[in-house]
Motif scaffolding. Structure first.
Motif, PDB file in Angstrom:
ATOM      1  N   ASP A 152       2.459   3.151   7.424  1.00 31.67           N
ATOM      2  CA  ASP A 152       0.939   3.274   7.664  1.00 31.67           C
ATOM      3  C   ASP A 152       0.535   3.571   6.165  1.00 31.67           C
ATOM      4  N   CYS A 153      -0.571   3.008   5.702  1.00 31.98           N
ATOM      5  CA  CYS A 153      -1.126   2.974   4.286  1.00 31.98           C
ATOM      6  C   CYS A 153      -2.389   2.939   4.281  1.00 31.98           C
ATOM      7  N   ASP A 154      -3.194   3.952   3.867  1.00 35.19           N
ATOM      8  CA  ASP A 154      -4.514   3.883   3.647  1.00 35.19           C
ATOM      9  C   ASP A 154      -5.029   2.760   2.231  1.00 35.19           C
ATOM     10  N   GLN A 155      -4.811   1.675   2.566  1.00 34.45           N
ATOM     11  CA  GLN A 155      -4.907   0.677   1.394  1.00 34.45           C
ATOM     12  C   GLN A 155      -6.284   0.893   0.538  1.00 34.45           C
ATOM     13  N   ALA A 156      -7.401   1.204   1.293  1.00 36.69           N
ATOM     14  CA  ALA A 156      -8.624   1.310   0.514  1.00 36.69           C
ATOM     15  C   ALA A 156      -8.700   2.456  -0.323  1.00 36.69           C
ATOM     16  N   ASN A 157      -7.922   3.242  -0.077  1.00 32.07           N
ATOM     17  CA  ASN A 157      -7.974   4.581  -1.084  1.00 32.07           C
ATOM     18  C   ASN A 157      -6.736   4.883  -1.842  1.00 32.07           C
ATOM     19  N   THR A 158      -6.118   3.753  -2.120  1.00 32.06           N
ATOM     20  CA  THR A 158      -4.887   3.959  -3.149  1.00 32.06           C
ATOM     21  C   THR A 158      -4.718   2.492  -3.667  1.00 32.06           C
ATOM     22  N   GLU A 159      -3.768   2.630  -4.677  1.00 31.87           N
ATOM     23  CA  GLU A 159      -3.496   1.336  -5.433  1.00 31.87           C
ATOM     24  C   GLU A 159      -2.040   0.733  -4.946  1.00 31.87           C
ATOM     25  N   VAL A 160      -2.172  -0.158  -4.383  1.00 35.68           N
ATOM     26  CA  VAL A 160      -0.679  -0.754  -3.702  1.00 35.68           C
ATOM     27  C   VAL A 160       0.061  -1.590  -4.973  1.00 35.68           C
ATOM     28  N   ASP A 161       1.128  -1.356  -5.287  1.00 36.39           N
ATOM     29  CA  ASP A 161       1.745  -2.117  -6.545  1.00 36.39           C
ATOM     30  C   ASP A 161       3.041  -2.454  -6.170  1.00 36.39           C
ATOM     31  N   LEU A 162       3.478  -2.576  -4.796  1.00 37.81           N
ATOM     32  CA  LEU A 162       4.803  -2.983  -4.513  1.00 37.81           C
ATOM     33  C   LEU A 162       4.686  -3.603  -2.866  1.00 37.81           C
ATOM     34  N   TRP A 163       5.296  -4.733  -2.653  1.00 37.91           N
ATOM     35  CA  TRP A 163       5.400  -5.290  -1.227  1.00 37.91           C
ATOM     36  C   TRP A 163       6.734  -5.572  -0.862  1.00 37.91           C
ATOM     37  N   SER A 164       6.873  -5.615   0.342  1.00 39.44           N
ATOM     38  CA  SER A 164       8.352  -6.226   0.837  1.00 39.44           C
ATOM     39  C   SER A 164       8.147  -7.219   1.876  1.00 39.44           C
ATOM     40  N   THR A 165       9.075  -8.030   2.009  1.00 40.08           N
ATOM     41  CA  THR A 165       9.133  -8.850   3.283  1.00 40.08           C
ATOM     42  C   THR A 165      10.915  -9.011   3.635  1.00 40.08           C
ATOM     43  N   GLY A 166      10.823  -9.203   5.074  1.00 43.53           N
ATOM     44  CA  GLY A 166      12.167  -9.049   5.551  1.00 43.53           C
ATOM     45  C   GLY A 166      12.268  -9.831   6.809  1.00 43.53           C
ATOM     46  N   VAL A 167      13.285  -9.314   7.829  1.00 42.41           N
ATOM     47  CA  VAL A 167      13.404  -9.993   9.089  1.00 42.41           C
ATOM     48  C   VAL A 167      12.424  -9.534   9.885  1.00 42.41           C
ATOM     49  N   ASP A 168      11.547  -8.498   9.956  1.00 42.81           N
ATOM     50  CA  ASP A 168      10.726  -7.913  10.701  1.00 42.81           C
ATOM     51  C   ASP A 168       9.264  -8.372  10.345  1.00 42.81           C
ATOM     52  N   GLY A 169       9.148  -8.981   9.042  1.00 46.80           N
ATOM     53  CA  GLY A 169       7.916  -9.314   8.330  1.00 46.80           C
ATOM     54  C   GLY A 169       7.350  -8.719   7.192  1.00 46.80           C
ATOM     55  N   ASP A 170       6.379  -8.455   6.963  1.00 47.71           N
ATOM     56  CA  ASP A 170       5.773  -7.795   5.772  1.00 47.71           C
ATOM     57  C   ASP A 170       5.318  -6.548   5.858  1.00 47.71           C
ATOM     58  N   SER A 171       5.575  -5.870   4.611  1.00 44.98           N
ATOM     59  CA  SER A 171       5.032  -4.490   4.676  1.00 44.98           C
ATOM     60  C   SER A 171       4.727  -4.183   3.393  1.00 44.98           C
ATOM     61  N   ILE A 172       4.103  -2.985   3.122  1.00 46.64           N
ATOM     62  CA  ILE A 172       3.842  -2.200   1.699  1.00 46.64           C
ATOM     63  C   ILE A 172       5.069  -1.495   1.451  1.00 46.64           C
ATOM     64  N   ALA A 173       5.363  -1.440  -0.034  1.00 46.92           N
ATOM     65  CA  ALA A 173       6.625  -0.706  -0.375  1.00 46.92           C
ATOM     66  C   ALA A 173       6.303   0.333  -1.433  1.00 46.92           C
ATOM     67  N   GLY A 174       5.104   0.383  -1.865  1.00 46.67           N
ATOM     68  CA  GLY A 174       4.731   1.376  -2.829  1.00 46.67           C
ATOM     69  C   GLY A 174       3.422   1.418  -3.267  1.00 46.67           C
ATOM     70  N   TRP A 175       2.677   2.600  -3.564  1.00 52.36           N
ATOM     71  CA  TRP A 175       1.373   2.745  -3.834  1.00 52.36           C
ATOM     72  C   TRP A 175       1.222   4.200  -4.734  1.00 52.36           C
ATOM     73  N   LYS A 176       0.115   4.118  -5.417  1.00 54.60           N
ATOM     74  CA  LYS A 176      -0.271   5.342  -6.168  1.00 54.60           C
ATOM     75  C   LYS A 176      -1.784   5.563  -6.272  1.00 54.60           C
ATOM     76  N   HIS A 177      -2.136   6.903  -6.539  1.00 56.75           N
ATOM     77  CA  HIS A 177      -3.376   7.088  -6.791  1.00 56.75           C
ATOM     78  C   HIS A 177      -3.487   8.616  -7.307  1.00 56.75           C
ATOM     79  N   SER A 178      -4.806   8.851  -7.904  1.00 59.46           N
ATOM     80  CA  SER A 178      -4.804  10.146  -8.425  1.00 59.46           C
ATOM     81  C   SER A 178      -5.382  11.109  -7.185  1.00 59.46           C
ATOM     82  N   TYR A 179      -5.162  12.336  -7.142  1.00 59.09           N
ATOM     83  CA  TYR A 179      -5.579  13.402  -6.133  1.00 59.09           C
ATOM     84  C   TYR A 179      -5.977  14.705  -6.919  1.00 59.09           C
ATOM     85  N   GLY A 180      -7.118  14.995  -6.890  1.00 55.72           N
ATOM     86  CA  GLY A 180      -7.611  16.094  -7.642  1.00 55.72           C
ATOM     87  C   GLY A 180      -7.520  16.037  -9.159  1.00 55.72           C
TER      88      GLY A 180
END
Length: 215
Positions: A152-180
Motif C-alpha cells: 500500500d503506498c500513498d503515491q500522491a504524497n511521496t516520490e515513487v522511484d522503483l516498480w516491479s512486475t511478476g507472476v501476480d502483476g505490478d507493484s511499487i517497489a520503492g519510494w522516498k520523501h521528506s518528513y519534517g
C-alpha cells in the motif's frame, strides 16, 4: 564521521545475510571510510535514536514470533513516537524489505512511511524491477529471483522511484520523501543474500543511503 545504525533480521529474514547485503551497499559509498555502521537489537532502538544518528535503517518486521499463538511485537507506542520525532527533527529512516512488514497500519511509523507491505506471492519468483514505470524491458530494468512485495503506498504524497512486475502483476517497489526536517525512504528488495548482493540491488540501496544522508 557519518553514523548509521541498522536493525536487521527477524523470524523470516536471517540477520547475518542482511548484514552482508547492507555492508556491500555501504562499500559502494564514496565516503565509506567515514561511515560508522552499528548493528543494534530492537531493545537498543530507543537508546540508539537518542544518540541522534545520521541514518536509521530498519530491516526488521514488527512481529518477533509470528508463528506463536501469542505474537509479540517490538514497536511500542513510545518507540513509535520516538521514531517519528527523530525524523521530524532531522534524522533519516530507510525501511528496507521487512522494515515495512507486520506493523500496525495506524502506527505513526507507517503513517510516516506513507506505505507498507501488504503481501507477496509464495516463495521466490522471477521479479522484474523497473527504474521507469511500465518500462518492462531494456536498460532501465533487471530481473531478480525475489519475493515480490505488493504494498500500500500513498503515491500522491511521496516520490515513487522503483516498480516491479511478476507472476501476480505490478507493484511499487520503492519510494522516498521528506518528513519534517528529515527524510524517509522505503525499498522493498531483496529477500535473499544473493539478491541483496546483486549489483543492481546493491547499487540502488547505496543510492538511497546517499540520498538519505544528503543534507
Amino acid at each position: 564521521m557519518v553514523k548509521i545504525v541498522a536493525l536487521l533480521g527477524d523470524y523470516w529474514h536471517p540477520e547475518a545475510e542482511a548484514r552482508v547485503g547492507l555492508e556491500a551497499a555501504i562499500d559502494r559509498l564514496a565516503n565509506k571510510e567515514e561511515v560508522n555502521l552499528a548493528f543494534i537489537t530492537y531493545e537498543e532502538v530507543g537508546r540508539a535514536l537518542e544518540a541522534n544518528p545520521d541514518l536509521f535503517i530498519n530491516g526488521k518486521m514488527d512481529e518477533i514470533n509470528p508463528r506463536d499463538e501469542q505474537v509479540i511485537t517490538w514497536l511500542t507506542d513510545e518507540l513509535d513516537k520516538q521514531l517519528v520525532n527523530y525524523v521530524e527533527a532531522g534524522g533519516s529512516v530507510i525501511a528496507w524489505h521487512a522494515g515495512m512488514a507486520s506493523y500496525q497500519k495506524d502506527s505513526s511509523y507507517i503513517k510516516m512511511l506513507r506505505g507498507s507491505f501488504d503481501y507477496h506471492p509464495p516463495g521466490l519468483q522471477e521479479v522484474t524491477y523497473m527504474l521507469k514505470k511500465d518500462e518492462k524491458s531494456g536498460p532501465n530494468t533487471f530481473v531478480l529471483s525475489d519475493e515480490q512485495y505488493f504494498v500500500d503506498c500513498d503515491q500522491a504524497n511521496t516520490e515513487v522511484d522503483l516498480w516491479s512486475t511478476g507472476v501476480d502483476g505490478d507493484s511499487i517497489a520503492g519510494w522516498k520523501h521528506s518528513y519534517g526536517e528529515g527524510k524517509v525512504c522505503c525499498f522493498t528488495p531483496a529477500h535473499t543474500q544473493a539478491g541483496m548482493l546483486n549489483e543492481n540491488i546493491s547499487t540502488l540501496l547505496a543510492e538511497r543511503i546517499n540520498w538519505a544522508l544528503a543534507k
